[in-house]
Write an enzyme that holds these catalytic residues in place. Structure first.
Site, PDB file in Angstrom:
ATOM      1  CG  ASN A   6      -1.843   1.123   1.312  1.00  0.00           C
ATOM      2  OD1 ASN A   6      -1.436   2.259   1.084  1.00  0.00           O
ATOM      3  ND2 ASN A   6      -3.092   0.864   1.612  1.00  0.00           N
ATOM      4  CG  ASP A   8      -3.073   4.724   0.509  1.00  0.00           C
ATOM      5  OD1 ASP A   8      -3.017   4.713  -0.734  1.00  0.00           O
ATOM      6  OD2 ASP A   8      -4.002   4.220   1.160  1.00  0.00           O
ATOM      7  CG  HIS A   9       1.228   4.784   4.712  1.00  0.00           C
ATOM      8  ND1 HIS A   9       0.302   5.300   5.586  1.00  0.00           N
ATOM      9  CD2 HIS A   9       0.862   3.502   4.502  1.00  0.00           C
ATOM     10  CE1 HIS A   9      -0.563   4.348   5.911  1.00  0.00           C
ATOM     11  NE2 HIS A   9      -0.249   3.254   5.255  1.00  0.00           N
ATOM     12  NE  ARG A  17       7.881  21.110   3.794  1.00  0.00           N
ATOM     13  CZ  ARG A  17       9.208  21.209   3.951  1.00  0.00           C
ATOM     14  NH1 ARG A  17       9.996  21.277   2.907  1.00  0.00           N
ATOM     15  NH2 ARG A  17       9.734  21.244   5.143  1.00  0.00           N
ATOM     16  CG  HIS A  42      -8.375   4.273   0.839  1.00  0.00           C
ATOM     17  ND1 HIS A  42      -8.617   4.320   2.186  1.00  0.00           N
ATOM     18  CD2 HIS A  42      -9.554   4.561   0.238  1.00  0.00           C
ATOM     19  CE1 HIS A  42      -9.893   4.613   2.396  1.00  0.00           C
ATOM     20  NE2 HIS A  42     -10.471   4.774   1.233  1.00  0.00           N
ATOM     21  NE  ARG A  44      -8.023   7.734   3.761  1.00  0.00           N
ATOM     22  CZ  ARG A  44      -8.785   7.295   4.750  1.00  0.00           C
ATOM     23  NH1 ARG A  44      -9.964   7.835   4.992  1.00  0.00           N
ATOM     24  NH2 ARG A  44      -8.358   6.318   5.519  1.00  0.00           N
ATOM     25  NE  ARG A  48      -7.652  11.735   5.259  1.00  0.00           N
ATOM     26  CZ  ARG A  48      -8.252  10.893   6.097  1.00  0.00           C
ATOM     27  NH1 ARG A  48      -7.538  10.078   6.822  1.00  0.00           N
ATOM     28  NH2 ARG A  48      -9.554  10.860   6.231  1.00  0.00           N
ATOM     29  CG  HIS A  49      -3.470   9.116   1.403  1.00  0.00           C
ATOM     30  ND1 HIS A  49      -4.193   8.362   0.535  1.00  0.00           N
ATOM     31  CD2 HIS A  49      -3.877   8.757   2.647  1.00  0.00           C
ATOM     32  CE1 HIS A  49      -5.004   7.570   1.208  1.00  0.00           C
ATOM     33  NE2 HIS A  49      -4.848   7.790   2.499  1.00  0.00           N
ATOM     34  CD  GLU A  69      -7.015  -0.189   0.676  1.00  0.00           C
ATOM     35  OE1 GLU A  69      -7.096   0.893   1.273  1.00  0.00           O
ATOM     36  OE2 GLU A  69      -6.269  -1.093   1.014  1.00  0.00           O
ATOM     37  CB  THR A  99      -7.516   3.977  16.480  1.00  0.00           C
ATOM     38  OG1 THR A  99      -8.049   4.298  17.753  1.00  0.00           O
ATOM     39  CG2 THR A  99      -6.485   4.971  16.053  1.00  0.00           C
ATOM     40  CB  THR A 100     -12.279   1.921  18.074  1.00  0.00           C
ATOM     41  OG1 THR A 100     -12.988   3.132  17.876  1.00  0.00           O
ATOM     42  CG2 THR A 100     -11.430   2.009  19.329  1.00  0.00           C
ATOM     43  CD  GLU A 150      -7.218  -6.040   2.682  1.00  0.00           C
ATOM     44  OE1 GLU A 150      -7.353  -5.780   1.465  1.00  0.00           O
ATOM     45  OE2 GLU A 150      -6.459  -5.423   3.440  1.00  0.00           O
ATOM     46  CG  HIS A 190      -5.556  -1.574   9.172  1.00  0.00           C
ATOM     47  ND1 HIS A 190      -5.454  -0.471   8.375  1.00  0.00           N
ATOM     48  CD2 HIS A 190      -5.582  -1.116  10.436  1.00  0.00           C
ATOM     49  CE1 HIS A 190      -5.452   0.618   9.124  1.00  0.00           C
ATOM     50  NE2 HIS A 190      -5.513   0.248  10.381  1.00  0.00           N
ATOM     51  N   GLY A 191      -2.246  -2.819   9.674  1.00  0.00           N
ATOM     52  CA  GLY A 191      -1.443  -2.843  10.896  1.00  0.00           C
ATOM     53  C   GLY A 191      -0.391  -3.941  10.943  1.00  0.00           C
ATOM     54  N   GLY A 212       1.258  -1.617   4.259  1.00  0.00           N
ATOM     55  CA  GLY A 212       1.742  -0.310   3.829  1.00  0.00           C
ATOM     56  C   GLY A 212       2.638   0.370   4.843  1.00  0.00           C
TER      57      GLY A 212
END
Ligand code: PXP
Length: 236
Positions: A6, A8-9, A17, A42, A44, A48-49, A69, A99-100, A150, A190-191, A212
């Site tokens: 992934n 995205d990060h 920037r 992903h 969105r 945002r990314h 995604e 986060t939950t 997934e 995820h994670g 990711g």
């Protein structure tokens, strides 16, 4: 085990920037050279990314599979039908704001998810649903027409004690078996990181991982020394 990286990060860093680099498209090429069978992104609603430019360039440059995604909305459906990724993974849009927050509620939103799934499949795009490892969600995914799921590994990864982690792992095992029994292709993500991924590899029904954050974080640290050396060499 197939690996989807992934990216995205990488785009999150670029957006800090709003510049040209680091380009997630370049990162995807390197991930493929490293052996990734799939590139995951992903898009969105707030972009945002990664954005549509990234998706479009990735569609033109990725050699392996491209996994988009997205939320199950008409606006995203139009983008997916235009760009034709190999797979669309439907995810809840507000995920990660808390986060939950868990996976997609296929039980509660089955009609809407089934409609988007059908439209994507008509364009020969595989549809996977990002869900918690719960039997009801797995069965609803099958009924909604998805051919893959997934399983959300977030609760497993975030478990605070060994016993909680064991319990979450058992949920993933049960979920993976139930999904495979229904004929669904089973991915997970995820994670996941370099410390928690190993037990997941023992779940035979899971044939793909999407990872990711931990990979991008490691890339930063393993690359930093050389990056500083390059700058020292440049400035003398
Ligand atoms: N799977 C899905 C559905 C995701 O949305 C993401 C990114 O948030 C991942 C896997 C990868 O998660 P991570 O970046 O924590 O490795």
């Amino acid at each position: 085990m197939r690996l989807g990286v992934n990216i995205d990060h990488v785009a999150t860093l670029r957006q800090a920037r709003r510049g040209r680099y680091p380009d997630p498209v370049a990162a995807a090429a390197l991930a493929e050279l490293g052996g990734a069978e799939q590139i995951t992104l992903h898009v969105r609603e707030d972009r945002r990314h990664v954005n549509e430019r990234d998706l479009s360039l990735l569609r033109q440059t990725v050699n392996g599979a491209l996994n988009l995604e997205m939320a199950a909305t008409d606006a995203m459906l139009a983008i997916a039908l235009r760009e034709k990724p190999d797979t669309v993974t439907l995810v809840p849009e507000k995920r990660e704001e808390l986060t939950t927050e868990g996976g997609l509620d296929v039980v509660g939103q089955r009609a809407a998810i089934a409609r988007v799934t059908k439209a994507l499949q008509a364009a020969e795009i595989e549809v996977s649903l990002f869900i918690d490892p719960e039997i009801a969600q797995i069965e609803a995914s099958k009924r909604a027409g998805a051919t893959a799921v997934e399983l959300h590994t977030g609760s497993y990864c975030e478990a605070k004690s060994a016993s909680a982690r064991k319990k979450e792992l058992a949920r993933l095992v049960r979920g993976a078996k139930a999904a495979a029994k229904l004929g669904l292709r089973v991915a997970a993500g995820h994670g996941l990181d370099y410390w928690n991924v190993k037990p997941i590899l023992e779940i035979a029904e899971i044939t793909e991982l999407n990872i990711g954050y931990s990979i991008v974080c490691r890339a930063l640290l393993v690359g930093l020394e050389n990056a500083v050396r390059d700058m020292k060499e440049l400035i003398g």
